[in-house]
Design an enzyme around this catalytic site. Structure first.
Site, PDB file in Angstrom:
ATOM      1  N   ASP A   1      -6.090  -3.957  -5.769  1.00  0.00           N
ATOM      2  CA  ASP A   1      -7.224  -3.239  -5.180  1.00  0.00           C
ATOM      3  C   ASP A   1      -6.850  -1.761  -5.148  1.00  0.00           C
ATOM      4  OD1 ASP A   1      -8.597  -3.109  -1.780  1.00  0.00           O
ATOM      5  OD2 ASP A   1      -9.342  -2.306  -3.697  1.00  0.00           O
ATOM      6  N   SER A   2      -6.764  -1.175  -6.346  1.00  0.00           N
ATOM      7  CA  SER A   2      -6.218   0.196  -6.417  1.00  0.00           C
ATOM      8  C   SER A   2      -7.326   1.227  -6.598  1.00  0.00           C
ATOM      9  CB  SER A   2      -5.272   0.287  -7.628  1.00  0.00           C
ATOM     10  OG  SER A   2      -6.058   0.311  -8.808  1.00  0.00           O
ATOM     11  N   THR A   3      -6.923   2.460  -6.484  1.00  0.00           N
ATOM     12  CA  THR A   3      -7.801   3.567  -6.844  1.00  0.00           C
ATOM     13  C   THR A   3      -7.970   3.535  -8.363  1.00  0.00           C
ATOM     14  OG1 THR A   3      -5.750   4.843  -6.828  1.00  0.00           O
ATOM     15  CG2 THR A   3      -7.218   5.121  -4.936  1.00  0.00           C
TER      16      THR A   3
ATOM     17  N   ASP B   1       5.110   1.843  -3.413  1.00  0.00           N
ATOM     18  CA  ASP B   1       4.388   1.881  -4.681  1.00  0.00           C
ATOM     19  C   ASP B   1       4.282   0.449  -5.214  1.00  0.00           C
ATOM     20  OD1 ASP B   1       4.993   3.652  -7.852  1.00  0.00           O
ATOM     21  OD2 ASP B   1       3.593   2.063  -7.294  1.00  0.00           O
TER      22      ASP B   1
ATOM     23  N   GLU C   1       0.865  -1.188   0.000  1.00  0.00           N
ATOM     24  CA  GLU C   1       0.000   0.000   0.000  1.00  0.00           C
ATOM     25  C   GLU C   1       0.903   1.239   0.000  1.00  0.00           C
ATOM     26  OE1 GLU C   1      -3.309   1.184  -0.011  1.00  0.00           O
ATOM     27  OE2 GLU C   1      -2.168   3.065   0.127  1.00  0.00           O
TER      28      GLU C   1
HETATM   29  N1  SAM Z   1     -12.306  -0.183  -3.728  1.00  0.00           N
HETATM   30  C1  SAM Z   1     -11.609   0.954  -4.280  1.00  0.00           C
HETATM   31  C2  SAM Z   1     -11.835   1.073  -5.751  1.00  0.00           C
HETATM   32  O1  SAM Z   1     -12.323   0.126  -6.345  1.00  0.00           O
HETATM   33  O2  SAM Z   1     -11.529   2.139  -6.281  1.00  0.00           O
HETATM   34  C3  SAM Z   1     -10.153   0.851  -3.909  1.00  0.00           C
HETATM   35  C4  SAM Z   1      -9.981   1.005  -2.452  1.00  0.00           C
HETATM   36  S1  SAM Z   1      -8.385   1.055  -1.772  1.00  0.00           S
HETATM   37  C5  SAM Z   1      -8.638   2.284  -0.604  1.00  0.00           C
HETATM   38  C6  SAM Z   1      -7.356   1.839  -3.001  1.00  0.00           C
HETATM   39  C7  SAM Z   1      -5.940   1.948  -2.453  1.00  0.00           C
HETATM   40  O3  SAM Z   1      -4.984   1.963  -3.515  1.00  0.00           O
HETATM   41  C8  SAM Z   1      -5.682   3.220  -1.636  1.00  0.00           C
HETATM   42  O4  SAM Z   1      -5.386   2.878  -0.307  1.00  0.00           O
HETATM   43  C9  SAM Z   1      -4.480   3.871  -2.334  1.00  0.00           C
HETATM   44  O5  SAM Z   1      -3.603   4.528  -1.432  1.00  0.00           O
HETATM   45  C10 SAM Z   1      -3.846   2.663  -2.989  1.00  0.00           C
HETATM   46  N2  SAM Z   1      -2.930   2.965  -4.090  1.00  0.00           N
HETATM   47  C11 SAM Z   1      -3.104   3.848  -5.095  1.00  0.00           C
HETATM   48  N3  SAM Z   1      -2.032   3.836  -5.922  1.00  0.00           N
HETATM   49  C12 SAM Z   1      -1.160   2.905  -5.419  1.00  0.00           C
HETATM   50  C13 SAM Z   1       0.117   2.427  -5.815  1.00  0.00           C
HETATM   51  N4  SAM Z   1       0.722   2.907  -6.916  1.00  0.00           N
HETATM   52  N5  SAM Z   1       0.708   1.461  -5.070  1.00  0.00           N
HETATM   53  C14 SAM Z   1       0.087   0.959  -3.963  1.00  0.00           C
HETATM   54  N6  SAM Z   1      -1.129   1.381  -3.518  1.00  0.00           N
HETATM   55  C15 SAM Z   1      -1.737   2.346  -4.244  1.00  0.00           C
END
Ligand code: SAM
Length: 286
Positions: free
Chosen positions: A155-157, A137, A105
């Site tokens: 499970d990313s943004t 990352d 994360e």
């Molecule tokens: N359920 C949500 C959706 O479908 O959009 C995703 C939820 S989860 C909170 C998304 C997570 O991805 C966040 O905690 C964010 O910080 C993380 N994230 C975004 N870019 C990332 C990256 N390059 N590496 C690791 N985590 C990342």
């Protein structure tokens, strides 16, 4: 009381009454807000996009974990990319057969604030001895990773900001390299009615990499625009053709009680509508 307006789409969106603002901060990577809504419970948004709500998170987290893990049948090493709210980790950790969970994360503030304000998401899973939590990352992790995993869950943004790298050709290639023989990659891939181009792009990137690639769906109310697609890539086409009886036996054997997932939903989720099949140049759901 004010309203929270999601800004994911131009000219179309959803709003949530904010009965109580619990936390708001600009982290090192993104703008985070957590608030209370009378219908959805506690809600977390990042950079103006709804990420998760207490009311409907179970649908998304159950479908992105139990489908690949039960299809695999013997997953011991699971990698979660993103997932800072802890819901994915909670569902993976319910599988006793899983021996090692690595979670990468990028934003430690998301983990800390969700532990505090959304405790039901992780439900103590961050204390699971099988967990190796890496704050980094996800792109960098898979690009340099020497370990192999049976199931990888992205499970990313959405592909904006830090999440953009997790939809790149390099990311899928690196995930393919980190998959053990018989491994399965699944990723959140947006709602095709609103983000069809994103599904098409992923399809183009997956088909050269995986023996079997497809998508499966579930409707998550606060991911607006209809059913959400999850990308599926595996080295074994048989996984998508498992008999229902096999899924039923594995699900019963897991001892997991769910609120959304069941073997029939598992099988049916891979049946995509015509407009999506046409967009990804697949003649059928085979
Ligand atoms: N359920 C949500 C959706 O479908 O959009 C995703 C939820 S989860 C909170 C998304 C997570 O991805 C966040 O905690 C964010 O910080 C993380 N994230 C975004 N870019 C990332 C990256 N390059 N590496 C690791 N985590 C990342």
């Amino acid at each position: 009381m004010s309203d929270y307006l999601e800004t994911l789409y131009e000219g179309y969106g959803q709003s949530f009454r904010m009965d109580k603002l619990l936390h708001e901060v600009r982290t090192e990577h993104q703008h985070l807000v957590i608030f209370e809504n009378p219908r959805m419970g506690r809600v977390m948004a990042l950079d103006g996009v709804i990420q998760t709500t207490e009311a409907d998170e179970f649908i998304y987290h159950e479908m992105l974990t139990h489908v690949p893990i039960l299809a695999h049948g013997n997953a011991k090493r699971v990698l979660i990319i993103g997932g800072g709210d802890g819901g994915m980790l909670r569902e993976v950790s319910r599988h006793r057969s899983v021996e090692q969970i690595t979670m990468v994360e990028i934003d430690v503030t998301v983990v800390d604030m969700c532990k505090l304000y959304l405790p039901e998401h992780s439900k103590g899973a961050f204390d699971d001895p099988r967990l190796n939590l890496v704050i980094d990352d996800g792109m960098r992790f898979v690009a340099t990773c020497t370990e192999q995993f049976d199931v990888i869950i992205s499970d990313s943004t959405d592909p904006i900001g830090p999440g953009e790298a997790l939809f790149s050709e390099n990311f899928y290639q690196a995930c393919r390299r980190c998959l053990a023989d018989g491994g399965i990659l699944v990723t959140q891939n947006g709602t095709p009615f609103m983000q069809l181009e994103g599904v098409q792009t992923t399809a183009g990137r997956m088909q050269g990499l995986f023996t079997d690639w497809h998508f499966y769906q579930a409707a998550v109310p606060t991911y607006i625009g209809g059913a959400m697609t999850f990308a599926w890539g595996s080295t074994d086409a048989a996984y998508r053709k498992l008999p229902l009886e096999t899924l039923r036996q594995r699900f019963a054997g897991s001892g997991i009680v769910t609120r959304y997932y069941n073997p029939e939903i598992h099988q049916g989720a891979f049946a995509l509508p015509q407009y999506v099949l046409q967009a990804i140049h697949k003649p059928s759901n085979d």
